[in-house]
Enzyme design. Structure first.
Site, PDB file in Angstrom:
ATOM      1  N   ASP A 112       0.821  -1.217   0.000  1.00  0.00           N
ATOM      2  CA  ASP A 112       0.000   0.000   0.000  1.00  0.00           C
ATOM      3  C   ASP A 112       0.856   1.268   0.000  1.00  0.00           C
ATOM      4  O   ASP A 112       0.717   2.118  -0.863  1.00  0.00           O
ATOM      5  CB  ASP A 112      -1.010   0.000   1.164  1.00  0.00           C
ATOM      6  CG  ASP A 112      -0.348  -0.198   2.537  1.00  0.00           C
ATOM      7  OD1 ASP A 112       0.871  -0.444   2.607  1.00  0.00           O
ATOM      8  OD2 ASP A 112      -1.059  -0.105   3.554  1.00  0.00           O
ATOM      9  N   ASP A 162       7.083   4.029   2.924  1.00  0.00           N
ATOM     10  CA  ASP A 162       7.258   5.161   3.835  1.00  0.00           C
ATOM     11  C   ASP A 162       8.743   5.228   4.217  1.00  0.00           C
ATOM     12  O   ASP A 162       9.561   5.743   3.455  1.00  0.00           O
ATOM     13  CB  ASP A 162       6.329   4.900   5.031  1.00  0.00           C
ATOM     14  CG  ASP A 162       6.164   6.073   5.962  1.00  0.00           C
ATOM     15  OD1 ASP A 162       6.018   7.196   5.484  1.00  0.00           O
ATOM     16  OD2 ASP A 162       6.173   5.860   7.192  1.00  0.00           O
ATOM     17  N   VAL A 170      -2.266   9.036   6.079  1.00  0.00           N
ATOM     18  CA  VAL A 170      -3.460   8.815   5.267  1.00  0.00           C
ATOM     19  C   VAL A 170      -4.189   7.531   5.665  1.00  0.00           C
ATOM     20  O   VAL A 170      -3.630   6.675   6.341  1.00  0.00           O
ATOM     21  CB  VAL A 170      -3.098   8.746   3.766  1.00  0.00           C
ATOM     22  CG1 VAL A 170      -2.549  10.077   3.282  1.00  0.00           C
ATOM     23  CG2 VAL A 170      -2.098   7.615   3.478  1.00  0.00           C
TER      24      VAL A 170
HETATM   25  P1  XMP Z   1       7.695   1.629   6.039  1.00  0.00           P
HETATM   26  O1  XMP Z   1       7.952   2.749   6.992  1.00  0.00           O
HETATM   27  O2  XMP Z   1       8.165   0.316   6.557  1.00  0.00           O
HETATM   28  O3  XMP Z   1       6.134   1.613   6.113  1.00  0.00           O
HETATM   29  O4  XMP Z   1       8.095   1.941   4.629  1.00  0.00           O
HETATM   30  C1  XMP Z   1       5.343   0.915   5.339  1.00  0.00           C
HETATM   31  C2  XMP Z   1       4.081   0.585   6.102  1.00  0.00           C
HETATM   32  O5  XMP Z   1       3.766   1.589   7.085  1.00  0.00           O
HETATM   33  C3  XMP Z   1       2.410   1.846   7.098  1.00  0.00           C
HETATM   34  N1  XMP Z   1       2.178   3.286   6.841  1.00  0.00           N
HETATM   35  C4  XMP Z   1       1.016   3.901   7.019  1.00  0.00           C
HETATM   36  N2  XMP Z   1      -0.144   3.430   7.487  1.00  0.00           N
HETATM   37  N3  XMP Z   1      -1.116   5.564   7.166  1.00  0.00           N
HETATM   38  C5  XMP Z   1      -1.213   4.279   7.586  1.00  0.00           C
HETATM   39  O6  XMP Z   1      -2.266   3.871   8.032  1.00  0.00           O
HETATM   40  C6  XMP Z   1       0.022   6.104   6.687  1.00  0.00           C
HETATM   41  O7  XMP Z   1       0.073   7.282   6.323  1.00  0.00           O
HETATM   42  C7  XMP Z   1       1.158   5.216   6.627  1.00  0.00           C
HETATM   43  N4  XMP Z   1       2.428   5.388   6.210  1.00  0.00           N
HETATM   44  C8  XMP Z   1       3.009   4.173   6.346  1.00  0.00           C
HETATM   45  C9  XMP Z   1       1.813   1.012   6.000  1.00  0.00           C
HETATM   46  O8  XMP Z   1       1.214  -0.129   6.543  1.00  0.00           O
HETATM   47  C10 XMP Z   1       2.953   0.588   5.147  1.00  0.00           C
HETATM   48  O9  XMP Z   1       2.782  -0.690   4.627  1.00  0.00           O
HETATM   49 MG    MG Z   2       1.509  -1.924   4.245  1.00  0.00          MG
END
Ligand code: XMP
Ligand code: MG
Length: 169
Positions: free
Chosen positions: A95, A98, A148
């Site tokens: 999804d 980050d 988000v």
């Molecule tokens: P990383 O930091 O490992 O993160 O790249 C990836 C996972 O972090 C979650 N993520 C979010 N979940 N709103 C959410 O509900 C956000 O804005 C957000 N940003 C990161 C997400 O599960 C993703 O797979």
């Molecule tokens: Mg995810």
């Protein structure tokens, strides 16, 4: 929970269809294995794969990385998988990209299990928050540093059902 629309249902539908067309063409005849990252990737996965016009294999992996609702803990937990990845071309469906920790962790896990090539498609990319370098192969939308929810993505376990993506206010 207040949520302000950032990317509409129509925009998502169009972009997901475009991504599917490009991926379908790029992997035609190569028998790719798609691996969907749960929970957040479930809606993106179904819409993307319905637009691939030939039979493919899809498997699922569960990753959790969040502590305190919005802040990444730095640790990523993966569920153990039993499907075979040895010598396969893999496309991870995620999804949001980050910090980069989740995708790097999954990539390392699959490499260790003998995957041949590992590609990734992410619906959202938040490059401003990257902690570990990671280059996705396909990106739906690049977004600024907003928290988000919607279209599979939750805020405190809610909002995954919404057909659009919005900013939590
Ligand atoms: P990383 O930091 O490992 O993160 O790249 C990836 C996972 O972090 C979650 N993520 C979010 N979940 N709103 C959410 O509900 C956000 O804005 C957000 N940003 C990161 C997400 O599960 C993703 O797979
Ligand atoms: Mg995810």
């Amino acid at each position: 929970m207040k949520i302000k629309e950032l990317i509409s249902k129509e925009k998502i539908e169009n972009r997901v269809r475009e991504l599917a067309e490009v991926i379908a063409e790029d992997f035609k005849g190569t028998d790719p294995l798609f691996i969907s990252v749960l929970n957040g990737g479930f809606m993106f996965t179904t819409d993307l794969l319905k637009n691939i016009p030939y039979p493919i294999q899809v498997e699922f992996i569960k990753a959790s990385s969040y502590l305190n609702n919005t802040y990444s803990s730095g640790n990523v937990d993966l569920t153990e998988t039993s499907f075979e990845v040895k010598d396969r071309d893999i496309i991870i469906i995620e999804d949001i990209l980050d910090t980069g920790r989740t995708l790097n962790k999954i990539k390392g896990y699959l490499k260790e299990k003998g995957a041949k090539n590992i590609y990734s498609v992410v619906l959202l990319d938040k490059p401003a928050r990257r902690v570990e370098e990671f280059k996705p192969d396909y990106v739906g939308f690049e977004i600024d540093d907003h928290f988000v929810a919607g279209y599979g993505i939750d805020y405190k376990q809610k909002g995954r059902n919404l057909p659009f993506i919005g900013i939590i206010e």
